[in-house]
Design an enzyme around this catalytic site. Structure first.
Site, short mmCIF file in Angstrom:
data_model
loop_
_atom_site.label_atom_id
_atom_site.label_comp_id
_atom_site.label_asym_id
_atom_site.label_seq_id
_atom_site.Cartn_x
_atom_site.Cartn_y
_atom_site.Cartn_z
N SER A 11 4.70 3.08 -6.53
CA SER A 11 4.41 3.91 -7.69
C SER A 11 4.98 5.30 -7.45
O SER A 11 4.72 5.90 -6.41
CB SER A 11 2.88 3.99 -7.89
N SER A 244 -2.99 7.56 3.89
CA SER A 244 -2.68 7.36 2.49
C SER A 244 -1.94 8.58 1.97
O SER A 244 -1.84 9.60 2.66
CB SER A 244 -3.97 7.16 1.66
N LYS A 245 -1.43 8.47 0.74
CA LYS A 245 -0.75 9.62 0.14
C LYS A 245 -1.68 10.82 0.08
O LYS A 245 -1.26 11.95 0.22
CB LYS A 245 -0.30 9.27 -1.28
N ARG A 246 -2.96 10.55 -0.15
CA ARG A 246 -3.91 11.64 -0.40
C ARG A 246 -4.58 12.13 0.88
O ARG A 246 -5.28 13.12 0.86
CB ARG A 246 -4.98 11.17 -1.41
#
Length: 462
Positions: A11, A244-246
């Site tokens: 994404s 994770s990305k976050r």
């Protein structure tokens, strides 16, 4: 025999993170092992958060890692007409329906369920059933489309990583598959995409296990062939929490900038959740030859920066020096230092690479050839003493007239040591401090030979 077709479907709401890179590697290696195809799909239906910068970064990460794809990139937002076509077919077949519940009504519905101690879920108000009278269509409400999930039975699959998994249909809600704005949701779009693209094997993170029953049921509703699923455990950071990305992860391209080699990164990523005996280091070709989908770990892998640095150091030692010169020149440019990726820089890389884990460390060493050095006051006081300064002046005099190569420099140092009755470290260390800005380097004659003579003479005169 069916051709193996795998895919990676990031994404574009941020950078390509390490977990997705590992999934891409597994998917790529599996397809290559079986002589199949690997597809890149960009899942950009989160319109508010998707950006072109993220797409560019994903493509650059795939290029750097060398994960070449046979088809793509394919963008979901360019396939809206296809999703709507399938939605209409499902509504006509009774496997999907329009739901006019407002967000407020849904929240009230679920709050009531919670108050009664029931599971929060859609109650089927708008789901057609024999003899059921649906509410009148309200004015001014744009409907969603929901999937009519089977109400009985069990969804089962034999996971390539986890083994047999079963989930009862009564645990699964009637999923929204089309939003009011006409954009499909993830669990629907991914099924249509995998069906149209004839994907046979899906490797992904095990956070998707809860999505898989819905997807399997949608595949069945479409009479579409079901791919094999393999859900890989998460990667934990060195704090034991999920990367994770976050939280905690950095982009794949940040590792390129950090001085890692793509072949080392692939090697390290492969070992996070997969093994081939006790092999720690292996080529891309060896991995393709070995990666048949077996030996995938069921438990989470731990990201270990020290282990990655060790793997990278092994590849750095083996790397072509001309290639390293180009990478080091790029690292220098990031620091505002101009360095030509020429034979001299390649020779310097050859001399220093065994001491380094990354090209950043290599650039740390080699910057002394292209930019001024600043020895510490402590090193100057400890090594460049009044007692050794006459020897330094004598060495400078010899070097000004010597042939500029390692052998002649070595002889000049030996002659100076003999003349001043010193031991090698008593002269070599002060030379290193003044010329290199540090007290420890490889063999001092080899190090000096790679400098411009005038630079050495200027630094020895200070």
């Amino acid at each position: 025999m069916t051709t193996v077709r795998t895919r990676i479907a990031p994404s574009p709401t941020g950078f390509l993170h390490l977990g997705t890179a590992r999934t891409a590697l597994f998917s790529w290696a599996y397809a290559r092992h079986f002589g199949g195809q690997f597809v890149l799909r960009i899942e950009d239906t989160d319109v508010a958060r998707s950006t072109q910068d993220s797409v560019d970064q994903i493509l650059e990460s795939m290029r750097w890692l060398g994960l070449d794809y046979d088809e793509g990139p394919i963008y979901q937002m360019q396939r809206l007409a296809r999703y709507h076509e399938v939605i209409e077919q499902m509504i006509a077949a009774g496997t999907a329906y329009r739901c006019y519940c407002t967000p407020e009504e849904l929240e009230a519905m679920k709050a009531g369920q919670e108050a009664r101690g029931e599971k929060r879920r859609y109650d089927g108000t708008w789901r057609p059933a024999p003899g059921k009278v649906l509410p009148p269509v309200p004015a001014g409400v744009s409907p969603v489309v929901r999937f009519a999930n089977p109400e009985q039975g069990v969804v089962s699959w034999d996971d390539l990583v986890k083994g047999p998994i079963s989930i009862a249909n009564e645990e699964i809600d009637d999923l929204i598959i089309l939003r009011p704005d006409g954009v499909p949701t993830y669990n629907f779009a991914v099924v249509v995409d995998d069906w149209d693209m004839q994907i046979t094997h899906v490797f992904r993170g095990d956070e998707h296990i809860n999505n898989t029953p819905w997807q399997i049921n949608i595949f069945h509703a479409l009479n579409a062939p079901l791919p094999r699923f393999g859900h890989c455990p998460i990667i934990l950071g060195d704090d034991g929490l999920k990367l994770s990305k976050r939280r905690g992860a950095v982009s794949v391209t940040a590792y390129e900038e950090g001085g890692y080699l793509p072949e080392a990164m692939l090697n390290y990523l492969a070992r996070l959740g997969w093994s081939h005996g006790d092999d720690e280091l292996f080529t891309r070709e060896q991995m393709v030859g070995w990666f048949d989908g077996s030996h995938l770990a069921k438990s989470p892998a731990q990201w270990d920066p020290a282990k990655l640095a060790w793997v990278n150091a092994q590849y750095l030692k083996q790397a072509d020096d001309a290639r390293l010169a180009g990478l080091v020149a790029a690292q220098m440019a990031r620091r505002g230092i101009s360095a030509a990726a020429d034979e001299r820089l390649a020779a310097a890389c050859a001399l220093f690479k065994d001491r380094c884990s990354t090209t950043v460390e290599l650039a740390d060493w080699l910057a002394m050839y292209f930019a001024p050095v600043a020895p510490t006051e402590q090193d100057l006081a400890a090594h460049v003493t009044a007692a050794v300064k006459p020897a330094l002046a004598a060495l400078r005099e010899r070097l000004s007239a010597a042939v500029w190569d390692k052998a002649a420099i070595s002889q000049a140092i030996k002659d100076t040591i003999g003349e001043h009755k010193l031991k090698m470290p008593q002269l070599a260390i002060p030379v290193r401090v003044l010329v290199c800005g540090r007290a420890q380097t490889p063999s001092v004659d080899a190090v000096l030979a790679l400098f411009d003579r005038d630079t050495v003479l200027a630094r020895l005169s200070t």
